[in-house]
Scaffold this motif. Structure first.
Motif, short mmCIF file in Angstrom:
data_model
loop_
_atom_site.label_atom_id
_atom_site.label_comp_id
_atom_site.label_asym_id
_atom_site.label_seq_id
_atom_site.Cartn_x
_atom_site.Cartn_y
_atom_site.Cartn_z
N ARG A 31 2.52 6.05 -7.67
CA ARG A 31 2.43 5.09 -6.56
C ARG A 31 1.35 4.03 -6.87
O ARG A 31 1.59 2.83 -6.71
N LEU A 32 0.20 4.50 -7.33
CA LEU A 32 -0.89 3.56 -7.63
C LEU A 32 -0.51 2.62 -8.76
O LEU A 32 -0.85 1.43 -8.74
N TYR A 39 8.79 -3.78 -5.01
CA TYR A 39 8.37 -3.42 -3.65
C TYR A 39 9.38 -2.46 -3.04
O TYR A 39 9.03 -1.48 -2.39
N ALA A 40 10.66 -2.75 -3.26
CA ALA A 40 11.71 -1.91 -2.68
C ALA A 40 11.65 -0.49 -3.25
O ALA A 40 11.84 0.49 -2.53
N MET A 91 1.75 -0.05 -7.38
CA MET A 91 0.98 -0.94 -6.52
C MET A 91 0.07 -1.86 -7.34
O MET A 91 -0.06 -3.05 -7.06
N GLU A 138 8.18 5.72 -0.32
CA GLU A 138 7.30 5.91 0.84
C GLU A 138 8.08 6.21 2.12
O GLU A 138 7.68 7.05 2.91
N PHE A 139 9.19 5.50 2.32
CA PHE A 139 9.90 5.61 3.61
C PHE A 139 11.28 6.27 3.47
O PHE A 139 12.01 6.35 4.45
N GLY A 140 11.66 6.68 2.29
CA GLY A 140 13.02 7.19 2.08
C GLY A 140 13.97 6.03 1.87
O GLY A 140 13.62 4.88 2.15
N PRO A 141 15.17 6.33 1.39
CA PRO A 141 16.12 5.24 1.11
C PRO A 141 16.55 4.54 2.40
O PRO A 141 16.45 5.11 3.48
N VAL A 142 17.00 3.32 2.26
CA VAL A 142 17.51 2.56 3.40
C VAL A 142 18.73 3.28 3.96
O VAL A 142 19.63 3.66 3.22
N LYS A 143 18.72 3.46 5.30
CA LYS A 143 19.83 4.14 5.95
C LYS A 143 21.10 3.30 5.81
O LYS A 143 21.07 2.09 6.06
N LEU A 193 8.96 1.06 -4.33
CA LEU A 193 7.84 1.75 -3.69
C LEU A 193 8.18 2.13 -2.26
O LEU A 193 7.81 3.19 -1.77
N ALA A 194 8.92 1.24 -1.58
CA ALA A 194 9.31 1.53 -0.19
C ALA A 194 10.23 2.74 -0.14
O ALA A 194 10.10 3.59 0.75
N ASP A 195 11.16 2.85 -1.08
CA ASP A 195 12.05 4.00 -1.10
C ASP A 195 11.25 5.30 -1.23
O ASP A 195 11.55 6.30 -0.58
N LEU A 199 1.96 -4.82 -9.00
CA LEU A 199 2.34 -5.87 -8.04
C LEU A 199 1.13 -6.67 -7.58
O LEU A 199 1.15 -7.90 -7.52
#
Ligand SMILES: Cc1cc2nc3c(=O)[nH]c(=O)nc-3n(C[C@H](O)[C@H](O)[C@H](O)COP(=O)(O)OP(=O)(O)OC[C@H]3O[C@@H](n4cnc5c(N)ncnc54)[C@H](O)[C@@H]3O)c2cc1C
Lengths: 337, 388
Positions: free
Chosen positions: A266-267, A322-323, A270, A329-334, A325-327, A273
């Motif tokens: 993760r680091l 970014y996407a 980050m 952190e937040f799980g895949p897009v529903k 890292l988001a996956d 970017l």
């Protein structure tokens, strides 16, 4: 806790600062840009300093140093826009070391007599497009659908003219040999590239600010040094703050990888970017505060602007990073496939 | 480079987490809604642990905590949303008094501060001097054995609940401004003091304080006569270890993720599935990690006994400017629902995000504005010529 270079790290830095100051003035960067984007003489001198094998095991001809030590060199190389694929080469050699069974090749890579790189994006069909150092590397590491392979047989192809005159080229993969590196092992390799490239970006950015600050202490308009204008000072201050933050984050990412911290990947994502954005901002401010001269080919600051733009794009669109890292952190897009 | 904490600091972090779990929860924040960023029970519990003056050396009567331990306490408190303001004022005032105070102050006031019974406030800023703090004009004049103080201070936060104010005064108007300043600790029960509330655009309140022929014995002087600037430097030195603001964003981001995950927009989609929202939240998380790097760097420097300034300026500048952006973006994401304030039971998470949005501008103003910090970085870090 030690958020500054240790004495040993300072010694390494100083040695390589001298080295790059002597061997890699911007005239070297400009000369390489005319050709393949690679300077073979600089590479052999760097190999003589032991840089390619620095973070490889001693048993395979390396120096057995840590990734944090290699980062010190990446920082200085970045500041000089050194036309050598040190980071690509080193992370590829480390991947082969982790995979095991390639001792002879790793020894050649440690020595620097053979040049290695990696396709940061998966090949499409039998072609890896716009491979970093693809115009000069002998060995190519690539990954597709969970399988990591090396190709040695095919010769480098011609550099495609590009934003920062990097040695980017397409590579046709003719003779892939699978190696023992699973998806995690591959991700680790790309994370090392991310973290070290973040560090190189910090070197670039600091130098870009230095060049800009020096210029504003010489240039006079309205009867005063332009460096006394608060508008310029505050732009530089924002850039310097961002770059200092990027430095601390990039170094922490490298340390986290070296010591296998749980949040290391993760680091690393980050850090790349943030460092890329900081460096682009720093280069933009510095070009801006040069006025028209900043735009002219003659002045070095434009080189920094072009390199700041290019490095991260070798991996792809930052939005995709970014996407990614988001996956995590937040799980895949529903509803996404 | 080594970003690990020594085992004893990790152990302290565990201790702090357990302490906060036992002594603090968000419901206690209701007391801050009259505008006072202070939770008395928490303050008393911190005092009982000996943590109020943690970073002040043991020889001076403090907790002797290292800068690394102090930043860990600070970090955990901010992550839990526990107010750190009163702790910050206490540490700094206690440190000032221990280094520069008379025996009288050391014997009477310092123990009361450290055991949490007494509270102080800062009286630097005046109606006509803020960033140019050394331009203070509140007058202190010697009359026999006593000092007579006349003037006005602006933004004396917490004065209405505090017992004392550490007051910056002018004792010599005829020398360069930094050389004619003297500090006093002034008890608020002294005759001649008036405190008027200053409501703000956020929920917090501050005060204007007025001093009309306030008479004090020399025991209340802090530091040398005309030596006020040296006292100011002590204040700044301790601010590094304890004064917070590096971890303001995480609770707001967490609340934003909670909202984005558990709410549907009119079209049935969740904000968390919107790539633009995801990128903004990840950018915010990256900024938090950058702040963490700055915080640990400052603590590392302080731990090594290094005096530093620009690193503190960079930290404050970056943390407050990004906090403002995070609040704005996360608040926007909530649309009209974000407008509902904490007075309504319908406000999401007690109105945390809306409250943070209105509070956020001040973080780039108090404790040194962003512009002043940029000046410091330009001059102190980049060596640019003085602009003014
Ligand atoms: C809610 C709140 C609580 C506070 N609590 C306290 C407290 O407890 N005790 C206390 O003593 N003070 C306190 N303050 C005061 C605070 O420290 C000051 O507001 C701050 O230092 C700025 O001073 P000023 O408001 O007078 O603005 P000014 O100094 O008048 O600044 C106005 C604008 O000019 C800019 N500016 C000023 N000088 C320069 C320069 N050299 N270069 C570029 N730009 C410049 C500033 O950045 C700002 O944007 C508090 C303030 C607030 C709002």
């Amino acid at each position: 806790m030690r958020t500054r270079y240790s004495e040993d790290e300072v010694a390494v830095r100083d040695a390589f600062l001298d080295f790059f100051a002597n061997e890699c003035p911007t005239s070297t960067v400009r000369a390489a840009a005319e050709g393949s984007g690679f300077d073979p003489a600089l590479w052999s001198s760097l190999a003589a300093m032991g840089a390619p094998g620095m973070a490889l095991p001693e048993s395979l001809g390396g120096a057995g140093a840590a990734l944090t030590d290699l980062a010190v060199v990446a920082d200085v190389a970045g500041a000089h826009l050194a036309p050598v694929p040190l980071i690509e080469h080193a992370v590829t050699a480390r991947a082969l070391t982790r995979a095991g069974g390639h001792d002879d090749l790793v020894a050649e890579l440690a020595e620097g007599s053979t040049l290695a790189t990696l396709a940061l994006r998966p090949p499409t069909g039998d072609t890896a497009r716009l491979v970093p150092a693809g115009a000069v590397a002998d060995v190519l590491l690539h990954h597709c659908d969970g399988v990591t392979s090396i190709s040695r047989g095919n010769a480098p192809s011609a550099k495609l003219p590009n934003t920062a005159d990097l040695p980017l080229a397409h590579r046709v993969i003719s003779d892939p040999t699978a190696i023992d590196l699973d998806a995690d092992g591959w991700n680790r390799t790309v994370d090392e590239w991310r973290a070290l490239t973040a560090v190189a970006y910090v070197g670039l950015a600091k130098r870009a600010i230095e060049i800009g600050v020096a210029y504003t202490k010489e240039r006079i308009q309205f009867g005063v040094l332009i460096g006394t204008f608060q508008a310029l000072q505050h732009g530089f201050a924002d850039a310097a703050t961002s770059v200092e933050g990027a430095h601390l984050l990039a170094q922490r990412a490298v340390w986290a990888l070296e010591t296998n911290q749980p949040g290391a990947s993760r680091l690393a994502g980050m850090a790349l970017l943030f460092a890329a954005e900081s460096a682009r901002f720093a280069a933009d401010r510095s070009v801006q505060y040069h006025g028209g001269y900043g735009f002219s080919e003659e002045y070095d600051i434009q080189l920094y602007h072009r390199h700041a733009t290019a490095w991260i794009l070798q991996l792809g669109d930052p939005a995709a990073e970014y996407a990614r890292l988001a996956d995590a952190e937040f799980g895949p897009v529903k509803g996404a496939a | 480079m080594d970003f690990s904490f020594p085992p004893e600091v990790e152990a302290f972090r565990t201790e702090v987490k357990a302490f906060l779990a036992e002594n603090f929860d968000e419901s206690m924040l209701d007391v801050t809604h009259d505008g006072t960023m202070h939770v008395p029970e928490l303050h008393a519990a911190l005092a009982a642990e000996g943590w109020l003056a943690g970073p002040v050396p043991k020889e001076l009567g403090g907790g002797g905590r290292t800068a690394l331990e102090s930043i860990v306490l600070n970090e955990e408190m901010q992550l839990a949303r526990a107010p750190i303001d009163a702790m910050g004022v206490t540490v700094i005032t206690a440190a000032i008094l221990m280094e520069h105070g008379s025996d009288h102050l050391k014997e009477t006031v310092v123990p009361a501060l450290l055991n949490g019974e007494a509270l102080t406030s800062f009286g630097y800023t005046e109606p006509e001097s803020g960033s140019d703090v050394a331009a203070a004009t509140t007058k202190a004049v010697k009359d026999g054995d006593e000092w007579v103080i006349n003037g006005a201070k602006m933004w004396t936060t917490m004065a209405h609940i505090a017992d004392y104010v550490i007051l910056l005064t002018r004792t010599d108007p005829d020398v360069p401004k930094h050389k004619g300043l003297t500090f006093f600790l002034v008890p608020f029960d002294s005759p001649g003091i008036e405190i008027q509330p200053v409501p703000t655009m956020a929920t917090e309140r501050s005060n204007a304080t007025f001093y009309d022929d306030v008479r004090l014995s020399d025991d209340w002087r802090v530091g040398e006569v005309n030596g006020g600037w040296a006292v100011m430097k002590t204040a700044l030195k301790y601010e590094r270890g304890v004064a917070g603001g590096q971890f303001m964003s995480p609770p707001v981001i967490d609340a934003g993720i909670d909202w984005a995950t558990n709410h549907e927009r009119a079209d049935g989609t969740r904000p968390i599935d919107d790539p633009a929202v995801r990128e903004r939240l990840i950018r915010a998380q990256i900024d938090v990690e950058v702040c963490r790097g700055f915080a640990y760097h400052c603590a590392d420097l302080a731990n090594e006994g290094a005096m530093f300034g620009v690193e503190g300026s960079m930290t404050k500048l970056f943390a407050s400017e990004t906090f403002k952006r995070h609040c704005r973006e996360i608040h926007d994401m909530m649309g009209a629902e974000g407008l509902v304030t904490l007075e309504s039971p319908e406000a999401h998470r007690g109105g945390l995000i809306e409250e943070a949005l209105r509070h956020s501008p001040v973080t780039a103003i108090y404790g040194g504005t962003s512009e002043i910090n940029r000046n410091m970085v330009a001059e102190g870090f980049l060596g640019l010529p003085r602009a003014r």
